[in-house]
Design a protein around this motif. Structure first.
Motif, mmCIF file in Angstrom:
data_model
loop_
_atom_site.group_PDB
_atom_site.id
_atom_site.type_symbol
_atom_site.label_atom_id
_atom_site.label_comp_id
_atom_site.label_asym_id
_atom_site.label_seq_id
_atom_site.Cartn_x
_atom_site.Cartn_y
_atom_site.Cartn_z
ATOM 1 N N ARG A 40 0.840 -1.194 0.000
ATOM 2 C CA ARG A 40 0.000 0.000 0.000
ATOM 3 C C ARG A 40 0.880 1.252 0.000
ATOM 4 N NH1 ARG A 40 -3.833 0.481 -2.720
ATOM 5 N NH2 ARG A 40 -3.831 -1.730 -2.520
ATOM 6 N N ASP A 41 1.974 1.227 0.770
ATOM 7 C CA ASP A 41 2.896 2.371 0.780
ATOM 8 C C ASP A 41 3.488 2.611 -0.606
ATOM 9 O OD1 ASP A 41 2.478 2.846 3.475
ATOM 10 O OD2 ASP A 41 4.306 1.813 4.117
ATOM 11 N N VAL A 44 0.810 4.333 -2.742
ATOM 12 C CA VAL A 44 0.656 5.737 -2.357
ATOM 13 C C VAL A 44 1.816 6.552 -2.918
ATOM 14 C CG1 VAL A 44 0.642 7.332 -0.395
ATOM 15 C CG2 VAL A 44 -0.775 5.270 -0.328
ATOM 16 N N SER A 66 -12.511 3.820 -2.617
ATOM 17 C CA SER A 66 -11.457 2.821 -2.413
ATOM 18 C C SER A 66 -11.613 2.170 -1.049
ATOM 19 C CB SER A 66 -10.080 3.479 -2.489
ATOM 20 O OG SER A 66 -9.835 3.986 -3.772
ATOM 21 N N ASP A 68 -9.018 1.223 0.701
ATOM 22 C CA ASP A 68 -7.956 1.775 1.534
ATOM 23 C C ASP A 68 -7.197 2.851 0.764
ATOM 24 O OD1 ASP A 68 -6.544 0.250 -0.305
ATOM 25 O OD2 ASP A 68 -6.121 -1.341 1.117
ATOM 26 N N THR A 69 -6.172 3.408 1.371
ATOM 27 C CA THR A 69 -5.397 4.458 0.714
ATOM 28 C C THR A 69 -4.640 3.876 -0.473
ATOM 29 O OG1 THR A 69 -3.502 4.094 2.132
ATOM 30 C CG2 THR A 69 -5.090 5.767 2.842
ATOM 31 N N GLY A 70 -4.370 4.709 -1.428
ATOM 32 C CA GLY A 70 -3.617 4.273 -2.593
ATOM 33 C C GLY A 70 -4.473 3.792 -3.738
ATOM 34 N N GLY A 74 -8.926 7.539 -4.270
ATOM 35 C CA GLY A 74 -8.058 8.482 -3.586
ATOM 36 C C GLY A 74 -7.214 9.305 -4.534
ATOM 37 N N GLU A 78 -7.405 13.307 -5.051
ATOM 38 C CA GLU A 78 -6.206 14.130 -4.865
ATOM 39 C C GLU A 78 -5.863 14.910 -6.127
ATOM 40 O OE1 GLU A 78 -2.932 15.948 -3.057
ATOM 41 O OE2 GLU A 78 -4.748 15.022 -2.250
#
Length: 97
Positions: A40-41, A44, A66, A68-70, A74, A78
């Motif tokens: 996930r990192d 992102v 989503s 989760d993040t990424g 998202g 953004e």
């Protein structure tokens, strides 16, 4: 080309690998992120790098939030916040598989 084959092998379905490799081979420019795993990192960070280098985002997205993040939601949000023009493509009748 891949810093780690693990990323490709874990994120690209085996029946899509050949097509993926062909498309990647046609790319004018490929940016390889400094991550060993498609976490996930890593997603992102890749989204951040991409948004920092584009004038327009073309997203294949069903419009759903989503998990989760990424995720796509998202990055679309953004991009809009940053003033990046966004075009969403989702063919009529398409479903997530």
């Amino acid at each position: 080309m891949w810093r780690s084959r693990h990323c490709r092998d874990t994120k690209v379905k085996p029946d899509h690998a050949e097509q993926f490799d062909q498309l990647l081979g046609k790319a004018v420019r490929v940016r390889v992120m400094d991550f060993d795993h498609a976490s996930r990192d890593a997603c992102v960070a890749a989204n951040e790098a991409m948004l920092g280098s584009v004038d327009e985002l073309v997203a294949v997205w069903d419009g759903e939030p989503s998990v989760d993040t990424g995720g796509t939601a998202g990055v679309v949000t953004e991009a809009g916040r940053r003033g990046v023009r966004v075009t969403v493509i989702w063919p009529e009748g398409a479903t997530r598989g």
